[in-house]
Scaffold this motif. Structure first.
Motif, PDB file in Angstrom:
ATOM      1  N   ARG A   1       2.149   7.355 -10.232  1.00 42.68           N
ATOM      2  CA  ARG A   1       1.210   7.236  -8.422  1.00 42.68           C
ATOM      3  C   ARG A   1       1.574   5.873  -7.631  1.00 42.68           C
ATOM      4  NH1 ARG A   1      -2.095   5.029  -5.524  1.00 42.68           N
ATOM      5  NH2 ARG A   1      -3.057   4.278  -6.818  1.00 42.68           N
ATOM      6  N   ILE A   2       1.267   4.115  -8.368  1.00 41.22           N
ATOM      7  CA  ILE A   2       1.970   3.584  -7.340  1.00 41.22           C
ATOM      8  C   ILE A   2       2.790   3.575  -7.165  1.00 41.22           C
ATOM      9  CG2 ILE A   2       1.681   0.865  -7.588  1.00 41.22           C
ATOM     10  CD1 ILE A   2      -0.912   0.916  -8.592  1.00 41.22           C
ATOM     11  N   THR A   3       3.999   3.607  -8.232  1.00 42.34           N
ATOM     12  CA  THR A   3       5.385   3.940  -7.565  1.00 42.34           C
ATOM     13  C   THR A   3       6.010   4.469  -6.579  1.00 42.34           C
ATOM     14  OG1 THR A   3       5.639   2.867 -10.345  1.00 42.34           O
ATOM     15  CG2 THR A   3       7.369   3.493  -9.432  1.00 42.34           C
ATOM     16  N   LYS A   4       5.912   5.683  -6.987  1.00 37.90           N
ATOM     17  CA  LYS A   4       6.337   6.752  -6.428  1.00 37.90           C
ATOM     18  C   LYS A   4       5.376   6.188  -4.594  1.00 37.90           C
ATOM     19  CE  LYS A   4       5.873  11.609  -5.284  1.00 37.90           C
ATOM     20  NZ  LYS A   4       5.239  12.853  -5.172  1.00 37.90           N
ATOM     21  N   GLU A   5       4.289   5.567  -4.848  1.00 38.14           N
ATOM     22  CA  GLU A   5       3.972   5.406  -3.088  1.00 38.14           C
ATOM     23  C   GLU A   5       4.596   4.192  -2.328  1.00 38.14           C
ATOM     24  OE1 GLU A   5       1.804   6.050   0.375  1.00 38.14           O
ATOM     25  OE2 GLU A   5       1.977   7.476  -1.690  1.00 38.14           O
ATOM     26  N   LYS A   6       5.033   3.073  -3.327  1.00 39.67           N
ATOM     27  CA  LYS A   6       5.588   2.394  -3.357  1.00 39.67           C
ATOM     28  C   LYS A   6       7.339   2.610  -3.142  1.00 39.67           C
ATOM     29  CE  LYS A   6       3.342  -1.445  -5.580  1.00 39.67           C
ATOM     30  NZ  LYS A   6       3.951  -3.043  -6.362  1.00 39.67           N
ATOM     31  N   SER A   7       7.842   3.494  -3.571  1.00 36.81           N
ATOM     32  CA  SER A   7       9.473   4.302  -2.971  1.00 36.81           C
ATOM     33  C   SER A   7       9.685   4.593  -1.768  1.00 36.81           C
ATOM     34  CB  SER A   7       9.775   4.966  -4.362  1.00 36.81           C
ATOM     35  OG  SER A   7       9.829   4.416  -5.717  1.00 36.81           O
ATOM     36  N   ARG A   8       8.059   5.266  -1.324  1.00 40.95           N
ATOM     37  CA  ARG A   8       8.361   6.542  -0.532  1.00 40.95           C
ATOM     38  C   ARG A   8       7.544   5.521   1.152  1.00 40.95           C
ATOM     39  NH1 ARG A   8       4.615   7.872   3.261  1.00 40.95           N
ATOM     40  NH2 ARG A   8       2.883   7.278   2.365  1.00 40.95           N
ATOM     41  N   ILE A   9       7.228   4.049   0.573  1.00 44.82           N
ATOM     42  CA  ILE A   9       7.207   3.291   2.147  1.00 44.82           C
ATOM     43  C   ILE A   9       8.398   2.612   1.841  1.00 44.82           C
ATOM     44  CG2 ILE A   9       5.581   1.453   2.750  1.00 44.82           C
ATOM     45  CD1 ILE A   9       3.057   2.230   1.187  1.00 44.82           C
ATOM     46  N   GLU A  10       8.869   1.978   0.874  1.00 48.21           N
ATOM     47  CA  GLU A  10      10.384   1.352   0.606  1.00 48.21           C
ATOM     48  C   GLU A  10      11.338   2.115   1.724  1.00 48.21           C
ATOM     49  OE1 GLU A  10      10.661   0.626  -2.840  1.00 48.21           O
ATOM     50  OE2 GLU A  10       9.679  -1.678  -2.463  1.00 48.21           O
ATOM     51  N   ALA A  11      11.245   3.015   1.303  1.00 46.96           N
ATOM     52  CA  ALA A  11      12.571   4.255   2.027  1.00 46.96           C
ATOM     53  C   ALA A  11      12.233   4.250   3.074  1.00 46.96           C
ATOM     54  CB  ALA A  11      12.545   5.118   1.670  1.00 46.96           C
ATOM     55  N   ARG A  12      11.213   5.141   4.051  1.00 49.82           N
ATOM     56  CA  ARG A  12      10.380   4.451   5.088  1.00 49.82           C
ATOM     57  C   ARG A  12      11.115   3.525   6.116  1.00 49.82           C
ATOM     58  NH1 ARG A  12       5.084   7.211   7.102  1.00 49.82           N
ATOM     59  NH2 ARG A  12       6.332   6.908   9.099  1.00 49.82           N
ATOM     60  N   VAL A  13      10.719   2.485   5.354  1.00 54.19           N
ATOM     61  CA  VAL A  13      10.992   0.816   5.879  1.00 54.19           C
ATOM     62  C   VAL A  13      12.380   1.077   6.751  1.00 54.19           C
ATOM     63  CG1 VAL A  13      11.352  -1.947   5.454  1.00 54.19           C
ATOM     64  CG2 VAL A  13       9.486  -0.524   5.563  1.00 54.19           C
ATOM     65  N   GLU A  14      13.626   1.044   5.163  1.00 58.83           N
ATOM     66  CA  GLU A  14      15.078   1.547   4.939  1.00 58.83           C
ATOM     67  C   GLU A  14      15.739   2.207   6.078  1.00 58.83           C
ATOM     68  OE1 GLU A  14      16.437   1.641   1.345  1.00 58.83           O
ATOM     69  OE2 GLU A  14      15.425  -0.022  -0.037  1.00 58.83           O
ATOM     70  N   LYS A  15      14.945   3.263   7.016  1.00 58.72           N
ATOM     71  CA  LYS A  15      15.048   4.292   7.505  1.00 58.72           C
ATOM     72  C   LYS A  15      15.200   4.201   9.133  1.00 58.72           C
ATOM     73  CE  LYS A  15      14.527   9.300   7.388  1.00 58.72           C
ATOM     74  NZ  LYS A  15      14.025  10.383   6.902  1.00 58.72           N
ATOM     75  N   GLY A  16      14.029   3.287   8.907  1.00 64.40           N
ATOM     76  CA  GLY A  16      13.239   2.223  10.433  1.00 64.40           C
ATOM     77  C   GLY A  16      12.495   3.146  11.158  1.00 64.40           C
ATOM     78  N   THR A  17      11.446   4.439   9.880  1.00 63.94           N
ATOM     79  CA  THR A  17      10.278   5.020  10.764  1.00 63.94           C
ATOM     80  C   THR A  17       9.359   4.183  10.531  1.00 63.94           C
ATOM     81  OG1 THR A  17      10.410   5.984   8.761  1.00 63.94           O
ATOM     82  CG2 THR A  17      11.265   7.054  10.102  1.00 63.94           C
ATOM     83  N   MET A  18       9.093   2.879   9.765  1.00 57.87           N
ATOM     84  CA  MET A  18       8.037   2.244   9.511  1.00 57.87           C
ATOM     85  C   MET A  18       8.648   1.317   9.693  1.00 57.87           C
ATOM     86  SD  MET A  18       5.268   2.190   6.280  1.00 57.87           S
ATOM     87  CE  MET A  18       4.813   3.351   6.263  1.00 57.87           C
ATOM     88  N   ARG A  19       8.034   0.144  10.436  1.00 57.83           N
ATOM     89  CA  ARG A  19       7.862  -1.565  10.881  1.00 57.83           C
ATOM     90  C   ARG A  19       7.490  -2.177   9.420  1.00 57.83           C
ATOM     91  NH1 ARG A  19       3.647  -2.037  15.609  1.00 57.83           N
ATOM     92  NH2 ARG A  19       2.953  -4.053  13.827  1.00 57.83           N
ATOM     93  N   THR A  20       8.612  -3.595   8.876  1.00 62.37           N
ATOM     94  CA  THR A  20       8.000  -3.810   8.172  1.00 62.37           C
ATOM     95  C   THR A  20       6.096  -4.450   7.799  1.00 62.37           C
ATOM     96  OG1 THR A  20      10.012  -5.280   7.883  1.00 62.37           O
ATOM     97  CG2 THR A  20       8.523  -6.004   6.649  1.00 62.37           C
ATOM     98  N   ASP A  21       5.660  -5.028   8.778  1.00 68.63           N
ATOM     99  CA  ASP A  21       4.196  -5.471   8.688  1.00 68.63           C
ATOM    100  C   ASP A  21       3.245  -3.851   8.403  1.00 68.63           C
ATOM    101  OD1 ASP A  21       4.832  -4.573  10.820  1.00 68.63           O
ATOM    102  OD2 ASP A  21       3.551  -5.594  12.126  1.00 68.63           O
ATOM    103  N   THR A  22       3.279  -3.305   8.299  1.00 67.74           N
ATOM    104  CA  THR A  22       3.151  -2.113   8.356  1.00 67.74           C
ATOM    105  C   THR A  22       3.061  -1.647   6.676  1.00 67.74           C
ATOM    106  OG1 THR A  22       2.893  -1.068  10.887  1.00 67.74           O
ATOM    107  CG2 THR A  22       2.657  -0.328   9.174  1.00 67.74           C
ATOM    108  N   ALA A  23       4.214  -1.752   6.479  1.00 64.72           N
ATOM    109  CA  ALA A  23       4.578  -1.643   4.890  1.00 64.72           C
ATOM    110  C   ALA A  23       3.611  -2.217   3.862  1.00 64.72           C
ATOM    111  CB  ALA A  23       6.384  -1.679   5.184  1.00 64.72           C
ATOM    112  N   ILE A  24       3.786  -3.742   4.622  1.00 65.56           N
ATOM    113  CA  ILE A  24       3.240  -5.003   3.321  1.00 65.56           C
ATOM    114  C   ILE A  24       1.690  -3.979   3.586  1.00 65.56           C
ATOM    115  CG2 ILE A  24       2.494  -6.774   3.575  1.00 65.56           C
ATOM    116  CD1 ILE A  24       5.037  -7.573   4.990  1.00 65.56           C
ATOM    117  N   LYS A  25       1.261  -4.055   5.290  1.00 65.03           N
ATOM    118  CA  LYS A  25      -0.365  -3.473   4.585  1.00 65.03           C
ATOM    119  C   LYS A  25      -0.708  -2.359   4.034  1.00 65.03           C
ATOM    120  CE  LYS A  25      -1.769  -5.209   8.805  1.00 65.03           C
ATOM    121  NZ  LYS A  25      -2.119  -5.005  10.805  1.00 65.03           N
ATOM    122  N   LYS A  26       0.495  -1.286   4.090  1.00 67.68           N
ATOM    123  CA  LYS A  26       0.506  -0.229   3.335  1.00 67.68           C
ATOM    124  C   LYS A  26       0.867  -0.272   2.095  1.00 67.68           C
ATOM    125  CE  LYS A  26       1.069   3.334   6.550  1.00 67.68           C
ATOM    126  NZ  LYS A  26      -0.149   4.000   6.450  1.00 67.68           N
TER     127      LYS A  26
END
Length: 195
Positions: free
Chosen positions: A106-131
């Motif tokens: 679950r943790i690996t999947k969620e981290k991958s999803r967040i990293e993918a959104r950062v790479e895609k540009g739909t999430m800011r880096t600081d938001t990704a770190i908090k998430k």
């Protein structure tokens, strides 16, 4: 009132056993066989050795047999408890491992999803770190151990195979079976006997 057998032989009794063993050991060392008469002396000495051996074995068994019986009784008493305890431990560990593996996935999947959104540009880096911090960590310690399994015994090199001498002896000598690579041979030994 039952007669108790002392567990440790008294020093006097032990001294007598030592004396008997010492006597036959010295007599065996001093024995010289050069004639039929010497063979008769050797046979008599062998009888004496066997009498000392019988005496020692009988006394040892008087001491050890009750202890072995008590040990067997204790093992029988605790065996069901140990089996149930071991099963409980295995069950708990299996359930904990299953949860830990699911949580890790679950943790690996969620981290991958967040990293993918950062790479895609739909999430800011600081938001990704908090998430990422909010996802949590897998608190269970999982250890990966490398083990082996035999998949084809025919491919195992010979130096890793150990013959079962008990089975081979039973098959060849008692059942009169032929086994490739095994032969019988005769070895001479003295048979001690009484006159």
């Amino acid at each position: 009132m039952s007669k108790e057998i002392s567990v440790i032989p008294p020093q006097k009794e032990l001294a007598e056993y030592k004396k008997q063993v010492s006597f036959v050991k010295k007599a065996a060392s001093d024995l010289v066989i050069e004639s039929a008469g010497d063979m008769a002396k050797g046979s008599d000495l062998l009888d004496a050795v066997k009498k000392v051996e019988t005496m020692i074995i009988e006394r040892k068994e008087q001491i050890t047999r009750p202890l072995m019986t008590a040990l067997a009784s204790a093992r029988d008493l605790f065996k069901p408890l140990e089996i149930d305890h071991a099963e409980a431990k295995i069950t708990i560990k299996a359930k904990m491992l299953a949860y830990a593996i699911e949580e890790e996935a679950r943790i690996t999947k969620e981290k991958s999803r967040i990293e993918a959104r950062v790479e895609k540009g739909t999430m800011r880096t600081d938001t990704a770190i908090k998430k990422m911090e909010g996802i949590g960590d897998n608190q269970t310690s999982i250890r990966t151990v490398t083990k082996i399994r035999i998949v084809d015994e025919n491919l195992i090199p010979r130096e890793y195979l150990v013959p079962d001498m008990t089975k081979i002896t039973e098959a060849v000598l008692r059942q009169k079976l032929f086994i490739s690579g095994v032969e019988t041979y005769e070895e001479k030994s003295i048979v001690g006997g009484s006159k």
